[in-house]
Design an enzyme around this catalytic site. Sequence first.
Site, PDB file in Angstrom:
ATOM      1  N   CYS A 134      53.867   8.205 -21.159  1.00 46.69           N
ATOM      2  CA  CYS A 134      53.785   8.125 -22.428  1.00 46.69           C
ATOM      3  C   CYS A 134      52.955   6.244 -22.291  1.00 46.69           C
ATOM      4  O   CYS A 134      53.854   5.885 -23.035  1.00 46.69           O
ATOM      5  CB  CYS A 134      53.981   8.596 -23.767  1.00 46.69           C
ATOM      6  N   CYS A 137      53.190   4.310 -25.672  1.00 45.27           N
ATOM      7  CA  CYS A 137      54.494   4.811 -26.056  1.00 45.27           C
ATOM      8  C   CYS A 137      55.224   3.840 -25.393  1.00 45.27           C
ATOM      9  O   CYS A 137      56.099   2.995 -26.233  1.00 45.27           O
ATOM     10  CB  CYS A 137      54.815   5.865 -25.654  1.00 45.27           C
ATOM     11  N   ASP A 138      55.348   3.432 -24.114  1.00 47.71           N
ATOM     12  CA  ASP A 138      56.715   2.867 -23.427  1.00 47.71           C
ATOM     13  C   ASP A 138      55.857   1.534 -22.344  1.00 47.71           C
ATOM     14  O   ASP A 138      56.955   1.036 -22.088  1.00 47.71           O
ATOM     15  CB  ASP A 138      57.070   3.695 -22.182  1.00 47.71           C
TER      16      ASP A 138
END
Length: 316
Positions: A134, A137-138
């Site tokens: 993701c 997300c990261d």
Amino acid sequence: MSEQYDVIIIGAGPAGLAAAIYAGRARLSTILLEKAIPGGQILLTDWIENYPGFPEGIAPFDLIESFRKQADRFGAQTVTDEAREILRDGKGWIVRGGKADYSTRAIIIATGMAYRRLGLPNEDRLIGRGISYCATCDGPFFRDKDIAVVGGGDQALMEAIFLAKFARKVALIHRRDELRATKILQERLLANPKIELRLSAVIESILGESNLEGVTLRNVKDQTITRLDIEGLFVSVGMLPKSEIVKGLVKLTLLGEIAVDPTMASSEPGIYAAGDVIDSCPHQVATAVGSGVHAALSVDAYLATAWSEQPKVCKL
């Protein structure tokens, strides 16, 4: 199976837990079925910094544990069991689990999706230690680092373009000799000086012990092997909705997601869905939570009309 519940929620990720909080708060008798530990896909990352209300970020387990405690507080019961089949039972439903059968008036499917993996040694061990599925997300954790994205579709290109905002250099690895994404995305990718293409290449091995150190690439045309030193690898080769339990029961999209209307209702009365398994939810924790809340409120309204002569307004 002596008790009939108002609602059974299948899946204890963010969507399922949010639905359990609101269903319990509405004083619906609620059980949450989860075959493993609560959390879902967000446990594959080690930090969440884009969930509203946590300016410094929060560990996924801590966020999920807060959700779970709140659901418990409102009376939702979490049961460790795998839901294997859903059967019509008169006006309601029976969820057949691995340990028991559960009778219910309504169901919320919140089983999520599974990221397609490369299936290579070291992959599972290095998830959260350099390997991610993701970018949103990261991505910010890889500022000024050399990273790679594997995939050639729209999602892979969008992730590579997004990651170029943070990384020093992004290598896009694709097994074919040309990209299959839409032309406008290809144009944007090729115009970005921080992104380099590694076409006709597949990842042969993942390197690193405690953290990702690099990958070896095999050229599919001449079979030569090269090493690529990177600190981050984003796998973007597709996702699989976990919708097998309702296949043939409710309407699914061509991708296997559960089709829902604006109330989160599926094509079958009494069955609702939320989170990544549905066709209208971006793969983010915040949107999964919102859809779970929406599904629970809709179930409350459904039970008040379909199971009672006295309809009531959906409570907030």
